[in-house]
Scaffold this motif. Sequence first.
Motif, PDB file in Angstrom:
ATOM      1  N   ALA A   1       0.953  -1.155   0.068  1.00  9.03           N
ATOM      2  CA  ALA A   1      -0.227  -0.016  -0.060  1.00  9.03           C
ATOM      3  C   ALA A   1       0.910   1.129  -0.182  1.00  9.03           C
ATOM      4  O   ALA A   1       0.474   2.261  -0.720  1.00  9.03           O
ATOM      5  CB  ALA A   1      -0.807  -0.018   1.160  1.00  9.03           C
ATOM      6  N   LYS A   2       2.004   1.373   0.825  1.00  4.72           N
ATOM      7  CA  LYS A   2       2.844   2.204   0.649  1.00  4.72           C
ATOM      8  C   LYS A   2       3.443   2.638  -0.926  1.00  4.72           C
ATOM      9  O   LYS A   2       3.569   3.696  -1.163  1.00  4.72           O
ATOM     10  CB  LYS A   2       3.994   2.204   1.822  1.00  4.72           C
ATOM     11  N   VAL A   3       3.838   1.623  -1.224  1.00  2.07           N
ATOM     12  CA  VAL A   3       4.436   1.631  -2.732  1.00  2.07           C
ATOM     13  C   VAL A   3       3.197   2.354  -3.472  1.00  2.07           C
ATOM     14  O   VAL A   3       3.864   3.171  -4.303  1.00  2.07           O
ATOM     15  CB  VAL A   3       4.900   0.264  -3.158  1.00  2.07           C
TER      16      VAL A   3
ATOM     17  N   ILE B   1      12.000   5.154   0.913  1.00  7.18           N
ATOM     18  CA  ILE B   1      10.639   5.667   0.360  1.00  7.18           C
ATOM     19  C   ILE B   1      10.215   6.504   1.352  1.00  7.18           C
ATOM     20  O   ILE B   1       9.777   7.837   0.839  1.00  7.18           O
ATOM     21  CB  ILE B   1       9.491   4.284   0.265  1.00  7.18           C
ATOM     22  N   ASP B   2      10.232   6.397   2.438  1.00  5.45           N
ATOM     23  CA  ASP B   2       9.715   7.357   3.695  1.00  5.45           C
ATOM     24  C   ASP B   2      10.815   8.437   3.733  1.00  5.45           C
ATOM     25  O   ASP B   2      10.283   9.767   3.983  1.00  5.45           O
ATOM     26  CB  ASP B   2       9.940   6.664   4.855  1.00  5.45           C
ATOM     27  N   LEU B   3      12.119   8.266   3.640  1.00  2.00           N
ATOM     28  CA  LEU B   3      13.110   9.378   3.642  1.00  2.00           C
ATOM     29  C   LEU B   3      12.771  10.587   2.498  1.00  2.00           C
ATOM     30  O   LEU B   3      12.738  11.635   2.658  1.00  2.00           O
ATOM     31  CB  LEU B   3      14.596   8.869   3.366  1.00  2.00           C
TER      32      LEU B   3
ATOM     33  N   ALA C   1      10.988   9.306  -4.296  1.00  2.00           N
ATOM     34  CA  ALA C   1      10.331   8.323  -3.710  1.00  2.00           C
ATOM     35  C   ALA C   1       9.476   7.464  -4.532  1.00  2.00           C
ATOM     36  O   ALA C   1       9.789   6.228  -4.220  1.00  2.00           O
ATOM     37  CB  ALA C   1       9.072   9.357  -2.835  1.00  2.00           C
ATOM     38  N   ALA C   2       9.193   7.774  -5.715  1.00  2.00           N
ATOM     39  CA  ALA C   2       8.732   6.743  -6.789  1.00  2.00           C
ATOM     40  C   ALA C   2       9.747   5.976  -7.369  1.00  2.00           C
ATOM     41  O   ALA C   2       9.333   4.543  -7.451  1.00  2.00           O
ATOM     42  CB  ALA C   2       8.024   7.588  -7.789  1.00  2.00           C
ATOM     43  N   ASP C   3      11.031   6.296  -7.406  1.00  2.00           N
ATOM     44  CA  ASP C   3      11.957   5.385  -7.744  1.00  2.00           C
ATOM     45  C   ASP C   3      12.241   4.478  -6.746  1.00  2.00           C
ATOM     46  O   ASP C   3      12.332   3.245  -6.835  1.00  2.00           O
ATOM     47  CB  ASP C   3      13.257   6.157  -7.950  1.00  2.00           C
TER      48      ASP C   3
ATOM     49  N   TYR D   1      12.037  -0.946  -4.210  1.00  2.00           N
ATOM     50  CA  TYR D   1      11.597  -1.824  -3.284  1.00  2.00           C
ATOM     51  C   TYR D   1      10.647  -3.112  -3.752  1.00  2.00           C
ATOM     52  O   TYR D   1      11.031  -4.390  -3.476  1.00  2.00           O
ATOM     53  CB  TYR D   1      10.717  -1.112  -1.909  1.00  2.00           C
ATOM     54  N   ALA D   2       9.730  -2.606  -4.767  1.00  2.00           N
ATOM     55  CA  ALA D   2       8.756  -3.588  -5.336  1.00  2.00           C
ATOM     56  C   ALA D   2       9.772  -4.773  -6.302  1.00  2.00           C
ATOM     57  O   ALA D   2       9.472  -5.942  -5.978  1.00  2.00           O
ATOM     58  CB  ALA D   2       7.932  -2.946  -6.200  1.00  2.00           C
TER      59      ALA D   2
END
Length: 265
Positions: free
Chosen positions: A20-22, A90-92, A116-118, A123-124
């Motif tokens: 969901a975060k992604v 992502i959070d950073l 953040a999108a990268d 992560y995915a």
Amino acid sequence: MTRSVAAAIREALLECDPRAKVMATRKAARDWRLDRLSFAFDVDMPDTPGRPDAPELLPPNRMPKRGKGGSERGRIALWHALAHIEFVAIDLALDMAGRFGREMGETFVGDFLAVAADEALHYALIDRHLRLLGSHYGALPAHDGLWEAAHKTRGNVSARLAVVPMVLEARGLDVTPATLERVKASGDARGASILQRILDDEIRHVRFGATHFADVAERLNEDHDSLWKALVSRHFGGAVKPPFNDSARLAAGLSRDLYGSLACS
């Protein structure tokens, strides 16, 4: 009424579920790029982002050894550690855009939402690779040192830029090539492709940090190198570790003259 960029960022930050975060992160970045979000900061950023129940977070000195890199256990531990780094990244990037966007402007917000999108994509990709190895994110413990660095610099954009992109993320430029070669030598072509994508993207990410730090130093009428060294000494501890990937760092806007004097032997 058009939704604010701050609200979209806060929603993504507070997501606990990694998938969901992604999705929320990539949507926030896309909506900003398509001009669907207003440049408004009507909500505050959380001091602590959303986290899943697992992995268990341990102090760095309590982290178990990964095991030999060629073993199945060692490979899974490596990719799990990389998944955690990218998840926190992502959070950073979200927090950078949401916490400091008002004072730094629209280009800054766009740059770090793109970062953040990268990181969400990284992560995915790693999470999928972990699952193909028979594991998943959360199966092993991790540490929270990256977010601790962000929390310590939450009141100062110049300190955040100096420490997070220009020290911690720059460290990724140094260590990723050797990891990439080990993964390639093990015959893991898919993993090597993922690491090459991350390395290429991280050069741009560090460059964003270096560029915006230079803008802050100019605005403050401070000497760029002296300000960076003072902030790193105060907020990071004053030493950065070699060996350095000087060519990647230079491509990212970091000269050896800048960081060499703070290197520990």
